[in-house]
Design a protein around this motif. Structure first.
Motif, short mmCIF file in Angstrom:
data_model
loop_
_atom_site.label_atom_id
_atom_site.label_comp_id
_atom_site.label_asym_id
_atom_site.label_seq_id
_atom_site.Cartn_x
_atom_site.Cartn_y
_atom_site.Cartn_z
N GLN A 13 -29.82 -0.93 9.72
CA GLN A 13 -29.05 -1.88 8.87
C GLN A 13 -30.04 -2.85 9.31
OE1 GLN A 13 -24.75 -1.43 8.84
NE2 GLN A 13 -25.10 -0.60 7.01
N ALA A 14 -30.13 -4.45 8.54
CA ALA A 14 -30.76 -5.98 9.33
C ALA A 14 -30.01 -6.29 10.45
CB ALA A 14 -30.23 -6.85 7.73
N ARG A 82 -33.33 -7.53 16.06
CA ARG A 82 -32.66 -7.95 15.17
C ARG A 82 -34.02 -7.99 13.54
NH1 ARG A 82 -34.07 -12.11 18.46
NH2 ARG A 82 -35.12 -13.85 17.04
N GLU A 84 -35.08 -7.31 9.94
CA GLU A 84 -35.00 -7.47 8.81
C GLU A 84 -35.68 -6.77 7.91
OE1 GLU A 84 -37.93 -10.81 9.24
OE2 GLU A 84 -36.47 -11.52 10.84
N PRO A 85 -35.11 -6.91 6.64
CA PRO A 85 -35.67 -5.69 5.44
C PRO A 85 -37.51 -5.75 5.64
CG PRO A 85 -33.21 -7.20 4.32
CD PRO A 85 -33.98 -7.28 6.43
N GLU A 86 -37.43 -6.88 5.19
CA GLU A 86 -39.08 -7.54 5.46
C GLU A 86 -40.03 -5.97 6.59
OE1 GLU A 86 -36.92 -9.49 3.69
OE2 GLU A 86 -36.91 -9.62 5.28
N ASP A 87 -39.41 -6.10 7.80
CA ASP A 87 -40.38 -4.95 8.38
C ASP A 87 -40.40 -3.67 8.01
OD1 ASP A 87 -37.79 -6.45 11.20
OD2 ASP A 87 -40.29 -7.33 10.27
N THR A 88 -40.06 -3.54 7.55
CA THR A 88 -39.30 -1.90 6.42
C THR A 88 -40.87 -1.27 6.55
OG1 THR A 88 -37.46 -1.87 5.19
CG2 THR A 88 -38.91 -0.22 4.42
N THR A 118 -37.12 1.94 8.19
CA THR A 118 -36.51 1.02 6.71
C THR A 118 -35.55 0.42 6.76
OG1 THR A 118 -37.08 3.50 5.93
CG2 THR A 118 -35.38 1.47 4.80
N VAL A 119 -35.63 -0.38 6.81
CA VAL A 119 -34.23 -1.55 7.91
C VAL A 119 -33.30 -1.91 6.03
CG1 VAL A 119 -34.02 -3.49 8.00
CG2 VAL A 119 -35.53 -2.58 9.19
N SER A 120 -32.57 -1.53 5.94
CA SER A 120 -31.54 -2.39 4.51
C SER A 120 -30.89 -3.10 4.83
CB SER A 120 -30.35 -0.82 4.66
OG SER A 120 -29.36 -1.18 5.49
N SER A 121 -30.35 -4.52 3.76
CA SER A 121 -30.13 -5.51 3.72
C SER A 121 -28.25 -5.55 3.36
CB SER A 121 -30.56 -6.39 2.80
OG SER A 121 -30.11 -5.63 1.61
#
Length: 121
Positions: A13-14, A82, A84-88, A118-121
């Motif tokens: 998760q984020a 930390r 972020e979804p943008e790191d997916t 995969t980072v979920s928001s």
């Protein structure tokens, strides 16, 4: 035979943290610059971080990610905090014989197969 094997990816998760590892064989590890790149679907492969005698980071991860290397274990790590979804993306380990640090993927001689983050928001 040169091998770079990444591990440590996953679904988080984020705000969470992950540590990626890349174990190498077949190279004199201490003589190589080591880097992490990432590639999201539909996007170009981009530089994340690199380490030789010094370290270097992309602006998007500076202050959140830390690259380190253990020459005794022929391993490079990427501690990601930390998130972020943008790191997916798929994260790739790479090795370069060049003495300096390069941000350009085509200056790296060897690559791993990648590990998905995969980072979920």
């Amino acid at each position: 035979q040169v091998q770079l094997v990444e591990s440590g990816g996953g679904l988080v998760q984020a705000g969470d943290s992950l540590r990626l590892s890349c174990v190498t064989s077949g190279i004199i590890f201490s003589m190589y610059s080591m880097a992490w790149f990432r590639q999201a679907p539909g996007k170009e492969r981009e530089f994340v971080a690199a380490a030789r005698l010094v370290t270097n980071y992309a602006d998007s991860v500076k202050g959140r990610f830390t690259i380190s290397r253990d020459n005794a274990k022929n391993t490079v790590y990427l501690q990601m905090s930390r998130l972020e979804p943008e790191d997916t993306a798929a994260y790739y380990c790479a090795a370069s014989r060049k003495a300096g640090i390069s941000w350009y993927w085509d200056e790296y001689n060897y690559w791993g197969q990648g590990t998905q983050v995969t980072v979920s928001s």
